[in-house]
Design an enzyme around this catalytic site. Sequence first.
Site, mmCIF file in Angstrom:
data_model
loop_
_atom_site.group_PDB
_atom_site.id
_atom_site.type_symbol
_atom_site.label_atom_id
_atom_site.label_comp_id
_atom_site.label_asym_id
_atom_site.label_seq_id
_atom_site.Cartn_x
_atom_site.Cartn_y
_atom_site.Cartn_z
ATOM 1 N N GLU A 234 -36.216 -26.475 10.616
ATOM 2 C CA GLU A 234 -35.535 -26.117 11.873
ATOM 3 C C GLU A 234 -35.932 -24.690 12.210
ATOM 4 O O GLU A 234 -36.360 -23.941 11.335
ATOM 5 C CB GLU A 234 -34.011 -26.163 11.675
ATOM 6 N N LYS A 236 -35.157 -20.855 12.836
ATOM 7 C CA LYS A 236 -34.102 -19.954 12.385
ATOM 8 C C LYS A 236 -33.634 -19.171 13.598
ATOM 9 O O LYS A 236 -34.370 -18.349 14.132
ATOM 10 C CB LYS A 236 -34.608 -19.019 11.285
ATOM 11 N N ARG A 241 -23.551 -17.377 12.504
ATOM 12 C CA ARG A 241 -23.210 -18.633 11.850
ATOM 13 C C ARG A 241 -21.793 -19.020 12.232
ATOM 14 O O ARG A 241 -20.905 -18.147 12.286
ATOM 15 C CB ARG A 241 -23.285 -18.416 10.343
ATOM 16 N N ARG A 261 -18.929 -16.582 9.632
ATOM 17 C CA ARG A 261 -19.458 -16.526 8.273
ATOM 18 C C ARG A 261 -18.484 -15.823 7.321
ATOM 19 O O ARG A 261 -18.409 -16.125 6.149
ATOM 20 C CB ARG A 261 -20.790 -15.786 8.380
ATOM 21 N N GLU A 289 -25.004 -22.514 14.533
ATOM 22 C CA GLU A 289 -25.208 -21.120 14.906
ATOM 23 C C GLU A 289 -24.825 -20.931 16.381
ATOM 24 O O GLU A 289 -25.232 -21.736 17.226
ATOM 25 C CB GLU A 289 -26.696 -20.773 14.677
ATOM 26 N N PHE A 333 -26.437 -27.827 13.108
ATOM 27 C CA PHE A 333 -27.473 -28.320 12.205
ATOM 28 C C PHE A 333 -26.951 -29.052 10.979
ATOM 29 O O PHE A 333 -27.735 -29.562 10.191
ATOM 30 C CB PHE A 333 -28.456 -27.217 11.808
ATOM 31 N N ARG A 430 -26.064 -19.828 -2.685
ATOM 32 C CA ARG A 430 -27.404 -19.529 -2.203
ATOM 33 C C ARG A 430 -28.373 -20.157 -3.192
ATOM 34 O O ARG A 430 -28.478 -19.710 -4.322
ATOM 35 C CB ARG A 430 -27.609 -18.013 -2.141
ATOM 36 N N LYS A 436 -35.451 -19.542 3.858
ATOM 37 C CA LYS A 436 -35.670 -18.911 5.158
ATOM 38 C C LYS A 436 -36.987 -18.156 5.153
ATOM 39 O O LYS A 436 -37.283 -17.419 4.227
ATOM 40 C CB LYS A 436 -34.498 -17.999 5.528
#
Length: 568
Positions: A234, A236, A241, A261, A289, A333, A430, A436
């Site tokens: 996708e 970025k 967020r 976020r 987002e 997303f 993470r 990313k």
Amino acid sequence: MKAFAAACEKIAATTKKLEKTAIVAELLTSLAPEDASAAAVFLSGRPFPVWEETTLQVGGTMLWRVVTEIAGKSDALVSATYRKYGDLGAAAAEILPRRNLSMDLAVSDVEKRFRAIAAARGPAAKRVLVRELLGQVSPVEAKYIIKIMTGDLRIGLKESLVEEAIAKAYGAALKEVQRANMLLGDIGQTLQYAREGGLSEARMKLFHSVGFMLASPVESAEEALSYFDPALVEHKYDGIRAQAHCSSSRGSGEQVKIFSRTRDDITDSFPELAEALAGLPKDAIIDGEILAWNYEAEGAGRALPFRVLAMRLGRKKVSEQLIRNVRVAYLAFDLVYMDGELLIDRPLSERGKMLSELLTAPREKRTRLRDQEQLAFDGADEVRAQIIRAPIYSAKSSEELDALFDTAQAEGNEGLMIKDPTSAYSPGKRGKSWLKLKRELATLDVVVTAVEYGHGKRAGVLSDYTFAVRDGERLVNIGKAYSGLTDVEIAEMTKWFLDHTIDDQGYRRLVEPKIVIEVAFNNMMESDRHESGYALRFPRIVRLRPDKLPEDADTVERAKEIYEGQKN
Ligand code: AMP
């Protein structure tokens, strides 16, 4: 609270994780149920559970003044003591008077006091309550109350260790404790379930925010494909967020809540998005987002730069004019939950399909949003926001990824998000399932630790920032930069730093380490100028990152990776 503080002292005194969890487990089982729940929240370093939006709104300066006042000591002495520890709580423990106190506040009483402070309006009213609380406890209790208020216990205890302690204390499986805590976003309530043997009953609740899945940086398309292949790709997007909680019920009550976020409720900042998300045919939690969006652009429209969106951030309510001037869209997303079912264990490809179907399904007739700002002005239809399913691409080779990267940048996006189509959704983690790929120049997200007055026309404002990366529990400085922010941003930040100074050294101020900024630089050197052991060449501040918390900042390990990568 005395037992709580004593346990914290013991936890701080050992570096062994097993000992730490044993002390916590012992404390939790020795407390009454409601005190144990409050203690679990406090031990994870915060006054209130994660999912709640409540904040104390008590800055370092206010705490500093109250401590100085109760101690009856001079500013110079308080400053010197502070400098000795670098921690206001620890300084308070040394200078507050040792008195005979008849009262032992229960941990849950302290929680109630915190709630009263959060509810009090304005600094003056808050200060009275803070003073009352700190005036009624022993120095060591004050030490930990202050640490909890500032959101940093610094005793080497992470929430994950509190989870382990809960498992140990109540004979529960650690995995179940972790899962319940993730679903509830409330370690106190998790403890309650564990104590009652009902962890499996913990359910995700609509309108309780869930942790966000996070991405790891990669340097190149090749590196990305070394983790999985094929990849789901996708763009970025450079916005903020947002997690949208949408209820399909048409009765009264909330229908949509949007969380940032940092898990704050930002629904009122984006009333047009709340309207656009209302009336979905099923209850859902969507991840996506928020972007400033150019509705006039050809085709499906396109993103506008982050600085445009920035005009809409940090406001509790937005004016009609701002809604008109800065149009937004929600690029969805992922789908975390739908129709009573938690979807996180399903593969991304499946969640993505369900998301597409949900967003294209016919909508229920819109009902009024109770308690939410309506778009009730003339011509509101013209500013309706779009909910857009973020386009997905697939890539099998680095050439394909590079081509996609170029299109993403040409369309004004930051780069690519490269995702493993088979991966689960891991809240708050993470990992390497989401990668990313950003602009070629290295950037770091860092925390501002000190500020200085600038020169020339910047002489009156705090425009030079010293910033740090994370090193375990600590922050270590890595550089200093003149602000690349706009004059308005600098003025606003100056005010914030003045209000959140922990040590005024005249030309320089140590400030509460709360502000995250993104810095770009040309390369990195080893250097003993800063504590991190590195220095940045030509650092410049790209932008403020109000969407990030200090714990989201980059680490010294990340700095090392960049340094090693650049050497090769
Ligand atoms: P960073 O903020 O640089 O750590 O990058 C991660 C952030 O990128 C996420 O938290 C999102 O806010 C944002 N983002 C933009 N587009 C996407 C996307 N397609 N999927 C996931 N995150 C995205």
